[in-house]
Design a protein around this motif. Sequence first.
Motif, PDB file in Angstrom:
ATOM      1  N   SER A  15       0.838  -1.030  -0.392  1.00  0.00           N
ATOM      2  CA  SER A  15      -0.419   0.520   0.234  1.00  0.00           C
ATOM      3  C   SER A  15       0.841   1.508   0.111  1.00  0.00           C
ATOM      4  CB  SER A  15      -1.004   0.216   1.252  1.00  0.00           C
ATOM      5  OG  SER A  15      -2.034  -0.953   1.438  1.00  0.00           O
ATOM      6  N   ARG A  17      -0.507   5.722   0.600  1.00  0.00           N
ATOM      7  CA  ARG A  17      -0.659   6.755   0.807  1.00  0.00           C
ATOM      8  C   ARG A  17      -0.370   7.663   0.735  1.00  0.00           C
ATOM      9  NH1 ARG A  17      -2.445   2.839   5.101  1.00  0.00           N
ATOM     10  NH2 ARG A  17      -0.902   4.290   6.581  1.00  0.00           N
ATOM     11  N   ALA A  23      -2.621   6.403  -2.845  1.00  0.00           N
ATOM     12  CA  ALA A  23      -2.512   5.324  -4.500  1.00  0.00           C
ATOM     13  C   ALA A  23      -2.130   4.451  -4.389  1.00  0.00           C
ATOM     14  CB  ALA A  23      -0.950   5.842  -4.379  1.00  0.00           C
ATOM     15  N   VAL A  24      -2.215   2.824  -3.572  1.00  0.00           N
ATOM     16  CA  VAL A  24      -1.688   1.907  -3.849  1.00  0.00           C
ATOM     17  C   VAL A  24      -2.618   1.043  -2.896  1.00  0.00           C
ATOM     18  CG1 VAL A  24      -0.577  -0.399  -4.298  1.00  0.00           C
ATOM     19  CG2 VAL A  24       0.016   1.821  -5.698  1.00  0.00           C
ATOM     20  N   ASP A  25      -3.446   0.073  -3.007  1.00  0.00           N
ATOM     21  CA  ASP A  25      -4.202  -0.446  -1.696  1.00  0.00           C
ATOM     22  C   ASP A  25      -3.858  -1.909  -2.006  1.00  0.00           C
ATOM     23  OD1 ASP A  25      -5.801  -0.519   0.428  1.00  0.00           O
ATOM     24  OD2 ASP A  25      -7.870  -0.144  -1.102  1.00  0.00           O
ATOM     25  N   SER A  45      -4.010   4.448 -11.429  1.00  0.00           N
ATOM     26  CA  SER A  45      -4.471   3.434 -11.200  1.00  0.00           C
ATOM     27  C   SER A  45      -3.628   2.767 -10.081  1.00  0.00           C
ATOM     28  CB  SER A  45      -5.029   2.426 -12.521  1.00  0.00           C
ATOM     29  OG  SER A  45      -3.418   2.246 -12.895  1.00  0.00           O
ATOM     30  N   GLY A  46      -2.380   3.707 -10.057  1.00  0.00           N
ATOM     31  CA  GLY A  46      -1.469   3.165  -8.936  1.00  0.00           C
ATOM     32  C   GLY A  46      -0.880   1.953  -9.803  1.00  0.00           C
ATOM     33  N   THR A  49       3.122   4.356  -9.804  1.00  0.00           N
ATOM     34  CA  THR A  49       3.666   3.930  -7.841  1.00  0.00           C
ATOM     35  C   THR A  49       4.003   2.687  -7.515  1.00  0.00           C
ATOM     36  OG1 THR A  49       1.935   5.250  -8.157  1.00  0.00           O
ATOM     37  CG2 THR A  49       3.039   4.196  -5.550  1.00  0.00           C
ATOM     38  N   HIS A 214      -7.860   2.195  -9.414  1.00  0.00           N
ATOM     39  CA  HIS A 214      -8.282   2.652  -8.214  1.00  0.00           C
ATOM     40  C   HIS A 214      -6.736   2.432  -7.032  1.00  0.00           C
ATOM     41  CE1 HIS A 214     -11.159   5.174  -9.873  1.00  0.00           C
ATOM     42  NE2 HIS A 214     -12.496   4.310  -9.828  1.00  0.00           N
ATOM     43  N   GLY A 215      -5.542   2.158  -7.793  1.00  0.00           N
ATOM     44  CA  GLY A 215      -5.249   1.449  -6.450  1.00  0.00           C
ATOM     45  C   GLY A 215      -5.257   0.297  -6.350  1.00  0.00           C
ATOM     46  N   ARG A 216      -6.149  -0.715  -6.881  1.00  0.00           N
ATOM     47  CA  ARG A 216      -6.518  -1.969  -6.098  1.00  0.00           C
ATOM     48  C   ARG A 216      -5.946  -3.050  -7.373  1.00  0.00           C
ATOM     49  NH1 ARG A 216     -12.227  -1.537  -2.834  1.00  0.00           N
ATOM     50  NH2 ARG A 216     -10.782  -0.584  -1.473  1.00  0.00           N
TER      51      ARG A 216
END
Length: 366
Positions: A15, A17, A23-25, A45-46, A49, A214-216
């Motif tokens: 992750s 933040r 940004a990444v989940d 989308s991440g 990152t 969305h980071g997922r």
Amino acid sequence: MSAPVAHALELRGLSKRYGSFIAVDAVSLRVDRGQFLTLLGPSGSGKTTILMAIAGFVAPSEGAVLLDGADITGLSPERRDFGMVFQGYALFPHMTVAENVAFPLRVRGLSRADRDARVRGALDLVQLAAFAGRRPSQLSGGQQQRVALARALVFDPALLLLDEPLSALDKKLRAELQDELKALHRRVGRTFVNVTHDQEEALSLSDQVAILNHGRLVQMGAPEALYERPRTRFVADFLGKSNFLQGTVREVGATGMALQAGATRLVQAGAAHPAPGRPALLSLRPEKIGLLAGAETAENEVAGTIASWAYLGAGYSLSVRTADLGEIRVALPAWRAPIAPREGLPVRLGWAADAAVPVLEDADAA
């Protein structure tokens, strides 16, 4: 260059933040030794990152990066020994091709003889030995990209990381270099991690594709599996083109189900289905739909009229307006098209019961 040594990469609950922005989940994935993984997703989308976290340029807020099972999350970028190709190639304009490729070897303190031998091998690998004395400004975009690849591979990196390396090229050259990059991956035998927002590039190059939104991590798998069996509406829509057919489940059997959409009955093959009375959503690729002529029939049929069409060289793209299913996109090979398309032309569409695949609405998959 030395014999290939491929390494396995794993992300565990990664992750990142930035204040309240995630940004990444909690992304977890594994890249086996020698595989080509592409991180695919829209802007934001991440994916970049994640690549920067793998490289060590971004410190994760949570989670870990492992190489062959060893936690390298705390290692600095230079200690990870990863090769990297950036979107703009980042070549030194005042250096020759050979000097650019030799730069990582100079930093590592190799002797002149060792540097020269490795540079020759790396330039041979990307078929640029004859350009060793030129400067980047004297090269085409594709040649610059190959120099950047040679520089990233010359020191035998543990991984090769690629940050949208083909995005600056025109469509034709990008397609040519996709083939070259895939062949290069086979020759060097190392693990590649690529970032792109180009769906065709991801399908063409990769052993595995990780689709992000969305980071997922939304879905990961082999390109063919993702294209043929998307799990969600987002994956089906992002990875190629798709029609989405909505109906209500009326019957469920051991081998499929029947849906009702207005006056249209649809049959769908497969084992896992919603219960009768529940809504269902199907993803149907345009190339899996045919035009029915005369007395010809199909397991699924719907009548409509051509709302618009385009000639694309290899085929026609049709948009067919139907009463119960809305507008349906159809892809027809031009050389054997059964009609001459025109707006307002009545047509009958048909497809097999196993042509579509049930997908989840994105909210239901969260």
